[in-house]
Design a protein around this motif. Structure first.
Motif, PDB file in Angstrom:
ATOM      1  N   ALA A 109       0.840  -1.190   0.023  1.00  0.00           N
ATOM      2  CA  ALA A 109       0.082   0.036  -0.180  1.00  0.00           C
ATOM      3  C   ALA A 109       0.937   1.292   0.044  1.00  0.00           C
ATOM      4  O   ALA A 109       0.708   2.307  -0.718  1.00  0.00           O
ATOM      5  N   ILE A 110       1.906   1.227   0.587  1.00  0.00           N
ATOM      6  CA  ILE A 110       3.062   2.369   0.770  1.00  0.00           C
ATOM      7  C   ILE A 110       3.333   2.751  -0.599  1.00  0.00           C
ATOM      8  O   ILE A 110       3.627   3.956  -1.108  1.00  0.00           O
ATOM      9  N   TYR A 111       4.120   1.539  -1.236  1.00  0.00           N
ATOM     10  CA  TYR A 111       4.445   1.753  -2.437  1.00  0.00           C
ATOM     11  C   TYR A 111       3.484   2.238  -3.379  1.00  0.00           C
ATOM     12  O   TYR A 111       3.678   2.895  -4.451  1.00  0.00           O
ATOM     13  N   ALA A 112       2.271   1.852  -3.609  1.00  0.00           N
ATOM     14  CA  ALA A 112       1.200   2.039  -4.356  1.00  0.00           C
ATOM     15  C   ALA A 112       0.849   3.593  -4.234  1.00  0.00           C
ATOM     16  O   ALA A 112       0.617   4.616  -5.005  1.00  0.00           O
ATOM     17  N   PHE A 113       0.771   4.028  -2.866  1.00  0.00           N
ATOM     18  CA  PHE A 113       0.661   5.259  -2.440  1.00  0.00           C
ATOM     19  C   PHE A 113       1.726   6.354  -3.164  1.00  0.00           C
ATOM     20  O   PHE A 113       1.211   7.416  -3.544  1.00  0.00           O
ATOM     21  N   ALA A 114       2.724   6.045  -2.938  1.00  0.00           N
ATOM     22  CA  ALA A 114       3.848   6.801  -3.360  1.00  0.00           C
ATOM     23  C   ALA A 114       3.861   6.819  -4.761  1.00  0.00           C
ATOM     24  O   ALA A 114       4.057   7.923  -5.372  1.00  0.00           O
ATOM     25  N   ALA A 115       3.650   5.888  -5.483  1.00  0.00           N
ATOM     26  CA  ALA A 115       3.770   5.742  -6.961  1.00  0.00           C
ATOM     27  C   ALA A 115       2.610   6.547  -7.498  1.00  0.00           C
ATOM     28  O   ALA A 115       2.505   7.423  -8.580  1.00  0.00           O
ATOM     29  N   LEU A 116       1.454   6.664  -6.911  1.00  0.00           N
ATOM     30  CA  LEU A 116       0.313   7.270  -7.370  1.00  0.00           C
ATOM     31  C   LEU A 116       0.393   8.830  -7.262  1.00  0.00           C
ATOM     32  O   LEU A 116      -0.045   9.595  -7.668  1.00  0.00           O
ATOM     33  N   LEU A 117       1.371   9.091  -6.307  1.00  0.00           N
ATOM     34  CA  LEU A 117       1.623  10.473  -5.778  1.00  0.00           C
ATOM     35  C   LEU A 117       2.669  11.115  -6.772  1.00  0.00           C
ATOM     36  O   LEU A 117       2.875  12.259  -6.704  1.00  0.00           O
ATOM     37  N   GLY A 118       3.313  10.146  -7.440  1.00  0.00           N
ATOM     38  CA  GLY A 118       4.348  10.679  -8.335  1.00  0.00           C
ATOM     39  C   GLY A 118       5.773  10.490  -7.644  1.00  0.00           C
ATOM     40  O   GLY A 118       6.714  11.446  -8.370  1.00  0.00           O
ATOM     41  N   ILE A 119       5.759  10.108  -6.688  1.00  0.00           N
ATOM     42  CA  ILE A 119       7.281  10.214  -5.958  1.00  0.00           C
ATOM     43  C   ILE A 119       8.309   9.134  -6.764  1.00  0.00           C
ATOM     44  O   ILE A 119       9.267   9.482  -6.273  1.00  0.00           O
ATOM     45  N   SER A 120       7.865   8.733  -7.713  1.00  0.00           N
ATOM     46  CA  SER A 120       8.704   7.810  -8.492  1.00  0.00           C
ATOM     47  C   SER A 120      10.061   8.692  -9.104  1.00  0.00           C
ATOM     48  O   SER A 120      10.980   8.296  -9.450  1.00  0.00           O
ATOM     49  N   THR A 121       9.415   9.961  -9.200  1.00  0.00           N
ATOM     50  CA  THR A 121      10.821  10.877  -9.922  1.00  0.00           C
ATOM     51  C   THR A 121      11.853  10.954  -8.847  1.00  0.00           C
ATOM     52  O   THR A 121      13.040  11.201  -9.354  1.00  0.00           O
ATOM     53  N   LEU A 122      11.505  10.599  -7.500  1.00  0.00           N
ATOM     54  CA  LEU A 122      12.652  10.319  -6.591  1.00  0.00           C
ATOM     55  C   LEU A 122      13.908   9.557  -6.921  1.00  0.00           C
ATOM     56  O   LEU A 122      14.962   9.675  -6.772  1.00  0.00           O
ATOM     57  N   LEU A 123      13.241   8.469  -7.619  1.00  0.00           N
ATOM     58  CA  LEU A 123      14.275   7.275  -8.106  1.00  0.00           C
ATOM     59  C   LEU A 123      15.118   7.643  -9.205  1.00  0.00           C
ATOM     60  O   LEU A 123      16.152   7.160  -9.375  1.00  0.00           O
ATOM     61  N   VAL A 124      14.724   8.827  -9.914  1.00  0.00           N
ATOM     62  CA  VAL A 124      15.658   9.043 -10.971  1.00  0.00           C
ATOM     63  C   VAL A 124      16.623  10.343 -10.500  1.00  0.00           C
ATOM     64  O   VAL A 124      17.457  10.416 -10.957  1.00  0.00           O
ATOM     65  N   THR A 125      15.886  11.032  -9.722  1.00  0.00           N
ATOM     66  CA  THR A 125      16.793  12.303  -9.508  1.00  0.00           C
ATOM     67  C   THR A 125      17.757  11.977  -8.061  1.00  0.00           C
ATOM     68  O   THR A 125      18.855  12.539  -7.978  1.00  0.00           O
ATOM     69  N   LEU A 126      17.541  10.983  -7.350  1.00  0.00           N
ATOM     70  CA  LEU A 126      18.174  10.368  -6.341  1.00  0.00           C
ATOM     71  C   LEU A 126      18.524   8.832  -6.530  1.00  0.00           C
ATOM     72  O   LEU A 126      18.143   8.181  -5.991  1.00  0.00           O
ATOM     73  N   PRO A 127      19.426   8.649  -7.455  1.00  0.00           N
ATOM     74  CA  PRO A 127      19.611   7.207  -7.693  1.00  0.00           C
ATOM     75  C   PRO A 127      20.373   6.453  -6.497  1.00  0.00           C
ATOM     76  O   PRO A 127      20.205   5.203  -6.447  1.00  0.00           O
ATOM     77  N   TRP A 128      21.026   7.175  -5.561  1.00  0.00           N
ATOM     78  CA  TRP A 128      21.286   6.379  -4.299  1.00  0.00           C
ATOM     79  C   TRP A 128      20.406   5.910  -3.432  1.00  0.00           C
ATOM     80  O   TRP A 128      20.630   5.157  -2.956  1.00  0.00           O
ATOM     81  N   LEU A 129      19.106   6.581  -3.792  1.00  0.00           N
ATOM     82  CA  LEU A 129      18.005   5.896  -2.936  1.00  0.00           C
ATOM     83  C   LEU A 129      18.006   4.441  -3.280  1.00  0.00           C
ATOM     84  O   LEU A 129      17.377   3.739  -2.376  1.00  0.00           O
ATOM     85  N   VAL A 130      17.693   4.294  -4.698  1.00  0.00           N
ATOM     86  CA  VAL A 130      17.643   2.894  -5.145  1.00  0.00           C
ATOM     87  C   VAL A 130      18.657   1.896  -4.539  1.00  0.00           C
ATOM     88  O   VAL A 130      18.252   0.748  -4.023  1.00  0.00           O
ATOM     89  N   THR A 131      20.070   2.594  -4.627  1.00  0.00           N
ATOM     90  CA  THR A 131      20.913   1.565  -4.118  1.00  0.00           C
ATOM     91  C   THR A 131      20.901   1.234  -2.684  1.00  0.00           C
ATOM     92  O   THR A 131      21.234   0.123  -2.012  1.00  0.00           O
ATOM     93  N   ALA A 132      20.517   2.276  -1.765  1.00  0.00           N
ATOM     94  CA  ALA A 132      20.503   2.303  -0.453  1.00  0.00           C
ATOM     95  C   ALA A 132      19.303   1.197  -0.266  1.00  0.00           C
ATOM     96  O   ALA A 132      19.430   0.301   0.944  1.00  0.00           O
ATOM     97  N   ILE A 133      18.000   1.081  -1.077  1.00  0.00           N
ATOM     98  CA  ILE A 133      16.920   0.217  -0.626  1.00  0.00           C
ATOM     99  C   ILE A 133      17.419  -1.179  -0.963  1.00  0.00           C
ATOM    100  O   ILE A 133      17.287  -2.238  -0.283  1.00  0.00           O
ATOM    101  N   GLN A 134      18.234  -1.310  -2.335  1.00  0.00           N
ATOM    102  CA  GLN A 134      18.874  -2.660  -2.469  1.00  0.00           C
ATOM    103  C   GLN A 134      19.677  -3.172  -1.436  1.00  0.00           C
ATOM    104  O   GLN A 134      19.748  -4.396  -1.307  1.00  0.00           O
ATOM    105  N   LEU A 135      20.670  -2.170  -0.794  1.00  0.00           N
ATOM    106  CA  LEU A 135      21.801  -2.816   0.192  1.00  0.00           C
ATOM    107  C   LEU A 135      20.611  -3.000   1.483  1.00  0.00           C
ATOM    108  O   LEU A 135      21.292  -4.209   2.033  1.00  0.00           O
ATOM    109  N   VAL A 136      19.865  -2.252   1.999  1.00  0.00           N
ATOM    110  CA  VAL A 136      19.067  -2.658   3.131  1.00  0.00           C
ATOM    111  C   VAL A 136      18.263  -3.984   2.999  1.00  0.00           C
ATOM    112  O   VAL A 136      18.466  -4.821   3.904  1.00  0.00           O
TER     113      VAL A 136
END
Length: 222
Positions: A56-83
């Motif tokens: 639900a959190i992922y769906a909510f974030a996606a529907l709000l357009g927060i996916s742009t963070l993954l483009v502008t902040l690639p380190w966030l993706v790496t952090a999620i992968q590491l954790v």
């Protein structure tokens, strides 16, 4: 109502795509099945609830357009992968240790052998389901890719809300039904034989998922 509404098709299509994708094997599915077979229906239901909460959190974030963070902040993706990778690897190692430590007879369910004191608390089961799902970047990529067209301001908030509700209902229904099915079939002959190797299978798969995420984060490949 959705009938006659031009946005009806996108709503139904998004929910249907998710409904088809939910049963695909992954860490969340393994966590729900393993917890149910090892700790009983209540713990399994709590793990399933944690999975739904993360979805639900992922769906909510996606529907709000927060996916742009993954483009502008690639380190966030790496952090999620590491954790997520470290958590899955540790969970897998824990399950493998449990397999080699436990002297279980295949004729008796794990959750019947354990006393109430030994079973995993409901809140820990919920956190396990949540952590396994929220720490899986493939879930983020799936949601952000699926709902990217709906993040536009041109899409009414009511439509996005309907999609979110649909996703939550589908996820909740499927995983809770899975818990009931696993708990019912836990007494079958195949399940009795599987139970002996349940921790080994689940631990190996969890560790493999974790190593895959860490490899992707550190070396850029799965």
């Amino acid at each position: 109502m959705l009938e006659g509404n031009p946005m009806a098709f996108p709503v139904l299509a998004a929910v249907l795509i998710y409904a088809v994708s939910v049963p695909l094997p992954g860490p969340s599915l393994i966590a729900v099945m393993r917890t149910t077979m090892a700790n009983g229906r209540t713990a399994g239901a709590c793990t399933a609830l944690g999975v739904t909460l993360a979805a639900a959190i992922y769906a909510f974030a996606a529907l709000l357009g927060i996916s742009t963070l993954l483009v502008t902040l690639p380190w966030l993706v790496t952090a999620i992968q590491l954790v997520g990778g470290v958590y899955l690897l540790c969970l897998g190692a824990s399950l493998l240790r449990a397999h080699f430590r436990t002297r279980a007879t295949p004729m008796e369910p794990a959750f019947l052998r354990r006393s109430a004191k030994d079973r995993i608390p409901s809140w820990k089961a919920l956190i396990r389901g949540f952590a396994v799902t929220i720490g899986n970047p493939k879930m983020a990529a799936f949601f952000f890719g699926l709902f990217a067209p709906m993040a536009s301001q041109a899409v009414p908030a009511a439509v996005r809300l309907m999609v979110l509700v649909g996703i939550v209902l589908v996820d909740l229904t499927y995983h809770q039904a899975l818990v009931q099915l696993v708990s019912i079939t836990a007494e079958s002959a195949p399940a009795r034989h599987l139970r002996r190797w349940l921790d080994a299978i689940a631990g190996t798969l969890m560790a493999a998922f974790g190593i895959g995420l860490l490899s992707k984060a550190l070396f850029g490949r799965a």
